[in-house]
Design a protein around this motif. Structure first.
Motif, PDB file in Angstrom:
ATOM      1  N   GLN A  42       0.812  -1.214   0.000  1.00  0.00           N
ATOM      2  CA  GLN A  42       0.000   0.000   0.000  1.00  0.00           C
ATOM      3  C   GLN A  42       0.847   1.266   0.000  1.00  0.00           C
ATOM      4  O   GLN A  42       0.463   2.271  -0.581  1.00  0.00           O
ATOM      5  CB  GLN A  42      -0.876   0.050   1.244  1.00  0.00           C
ATOM      6  N   TRP A  43       1.962   1.212   0.704  1.00  0.00           N
ATOM      7  CA  TRP A  43       2.767   2.410   0.915  1.00  0.00           C
ATOM      8  C   TRP A  43       4.208   1.966   1.075  1.00  0.00           C
ATOM      9  O   TRP A  43       4.509   0.974   1.754  1.00  0.00           O
ATOM     10  CB  TRP A  43       2.263   3.114   2.174  1.00  0.00           C
ATOM     11  N   TRP A  44       5.142   2.683   0.507  1.00  0.00           N
ATOM     12  CA  TRP A  44       6.553   2.285   0.542  1.00  0.00           C
ATOM     13  C   TRP A  44       7.094   2.254   1.970  1.00  0.00           C
ATOM     14  O   TRP A  44       8.026   1.502   2.272  1.00  0.00           O
ATOM     15  CB  TRP A  44       7.402   3.203  -0.341  1.00  0.00           C
ATOM     16  N   TRP A  96       0.989   8.502  13.067  1.00  0.00           N
ATOM     17  CA  TRP A  96       0.496   9.543  12.164  1.00  0.00           C
ATOM     18  C   TRP A  96      -0.356   8.928  11.059  1.00  0.00           C
ATOM     19  O   TRP A  96      -1.434   9.434  10.719  1.00  0.00           O
ATOM     20  CB  TRP A  96       1.688  10.302  11.579  1.00  0.00           C
ATOM     21  N   ASP A  97       0.092   7.804  10.503  1.00  0.00           N
ATOM     22  CA  ASP A  97      -0.651   7.120   9.451  1.00  0.00           C
ATOM     23  C   ASP A  97      -1.981   6.584   9.979  1.00  0.00           C
ATOM     24  O   ASP A  97      -3.008   6.656   9.298  1.00  0.00           O
ATOM     25  CB  ASP A  97       0.203   5.983   8.881  1.00  0.00           C
ATOM     26  N   ASN A 100      -4.452   9.374  10.231  1.00  0.00           N
ATOM     27  CA  ASN A 100      -4.938   9.724   8.897  1.00  0.00           C
ATOM     28  C   ASN A 100      -5.920   8.687   8.370  1.00  0.00           C
ATOM     29  O   ASN A 100      -6.916   9.039   7.732  1.00  0.00           O
ATOM     30  CB  ASN A 100      -3.776   9.878   7.917  1.00  0.00           C
ATOM     31  N   LYS A 159      -7.661  11.405   3.432  1.00  0.00           N
ATOM     32  CA  LYS A 159      -6.419  11.777   4.126  1.00  0.00           C
ATOM     33  C   LYS A 159      -5.248  10.856   3.794  1.00  0.00           C
ATOM     34  O   LYS A 159      -4.132  11.136   4.204  1.00  0.00           O
ATOM     35  CB  LYS A 159      -6.650  11.757   5.638  1.00  0.00           C
ATOM     36  N   ILE A 160      -5.495   9.735   3.135  1.00  0.00           N
ATOM     37  CA  ILE A 160      -4.402   8.784   2.872  1.00  0.00           C
ATOM     38  C   ILE A 160      -4.127   8.655   1.380  1.00  0.00           C
ATOM     39  O   ILE A 160      -3.866   7.580   0.872  1.00  0.00           O
ATOM     40  CB  ILE A 160      -4.703   7.398   3.497  1.00  0.00           C
ATOM     41  N   ARG A 161      -4.156   9.762   0.692  1.00  0.00           N
ATOM     42  CA  ARG A 161      -3.870   9.739  -0.747  1.00  0.00           C
ATOM     43  C   ARG A 161      -2.410   9.378  -1.030  1.00  0.00           C
ATOM     44  O   ARG A 161      -2.066   9.061  -2.149  1.00  0.00           O
ATOM     45  CB  ARG A 161      -4.228  11.074  -1.374  1.00  0.00           C
ATOM     46  N   TYR A 162      -1.572   9.440  -0.027  1.00  0.00           N
ATOM     47  CA  TYR A 162      -0.178   9.032  -0.199  1.00  0.00           C
ATOM     48  C   TYR A 162      -0.035   7.519  -0.280  1.00  0.00           C
ATOM     49  O   TYR A 162       1.006   7.021  -0.679  1.00  0.00           O
ATOM     50  CB  TYR A 162       0.702   9.600   0.922  1.00  0.00           C
ATOM     51  N   HIS A 163      -1.064   6.762   0.095  1.00  0.00           N
ATOM     52  CA  HIS A 163      -1.038   5.309  -0.075  1.00  0.00           C
ATOM     53  C   HIS A 163      -1.218   4.998  -1.556  1.00  0.00           C
ATOM     54  O   HIS A 163      -2.062   5.585  -2.227  1.00  0.00           O
ATOM     55  CB  HIS A 163      -2.164   4.647   0.717  1.00  0.00           C
ATOM     56  N   GLU A 164      -0.422   4.075  -2.058  1.00  0.00           N
ATOM     57  CA  GLU A 164      -0.520   3.717  -3.468  1.00  0.00           C
ATOM     58  C   GLU A 164      -1.707   2.816  -3.752  1.00  0.00           C
ATOM     59  O   GLU A 164      -2.229   2.804  -4.864  1.00  0.00           O
ATOM     60  CB  GLU A 164       0.772   3.018  -3.908  1.00  0.00           C
TER      61      GLU A 164
END
Length: 156
Positions: free
Chosen positions: A36-38, A97-98, A101, A108-113
């Motif tokens: 999901q996220w690096w 923090w994640d 979010n 709020k978690i648009r940084y997750h791929e």
């Protein structure tokens, strides 16, 4: 030369094994869904390296292979424990923090791929992250205890 078998029940090996167990829990929590996220992959790999460090230092001390020509082994172990403590606490902070979010919603978690895996679900993934963050916090505290105990040993 080796230490007596009873040495395995002293404070240092027990704390090192507890650190390895904390990192193993994180590995179990992130075995699925870390794509999901690096950052999840970075935490996953860090935990493997930390387990290796914990078990390797136990073996070095048990077989008394602690003769470094550059610096004392206790000083090197203190530095590495301090660095691992800082990394554990920083990664736990990132996970907290994640988690906040993820609780606020998908916007709020648009940084997750990717989304959480379908077989796990978003709520279960958040719970897995809570367990991983708690385990990293505990590992950080155990590294701090090890650092302080080794600092006391090296000054005596």
């Amino acid at each position: 030369m080796t230490k007596p078998v009873g040495w395995c029940a002293t404070w240092l090996p027990l704390i090192k094994i507890a650190q390895a167990i904390c990192h193993f829990i994180v590995i179990i929590m992130f075995i699925d869904g870390r794509a999901q996220w690096w950052m999840y992959n970075a935490i996953f790999l860090f935990c493997f390296l930390a387990i290796f460090f914990s078990l390797f230092t136990i073996l070095l001390r048990f077989f008394e292979l602690t003769d470094l020509h550059v610096m004392s082994f206790n000083f090197a172990a203190m530095v590495i424990n301090f660095v691992l403590m800082g990394v554990c606490l920083a990664l736990a902070g990132i996970l907290i923090w994640d988690i906040t979010n993820m609780r606020d919603g998908p916007g709020k978690i648009r940084y997750h791929e990717r989304l959480a895996p379908a077989n796990i679900g978003q709520d279960a993934w958040v719970r897995r992250c809570v367990v991983a963050a708690t385990s990293l916090l505990l590992a950080g505290i155990l590294y701090l205890i090890t650092y302080l105990k080794l600092r006391g040993v090296s000054t005596n």
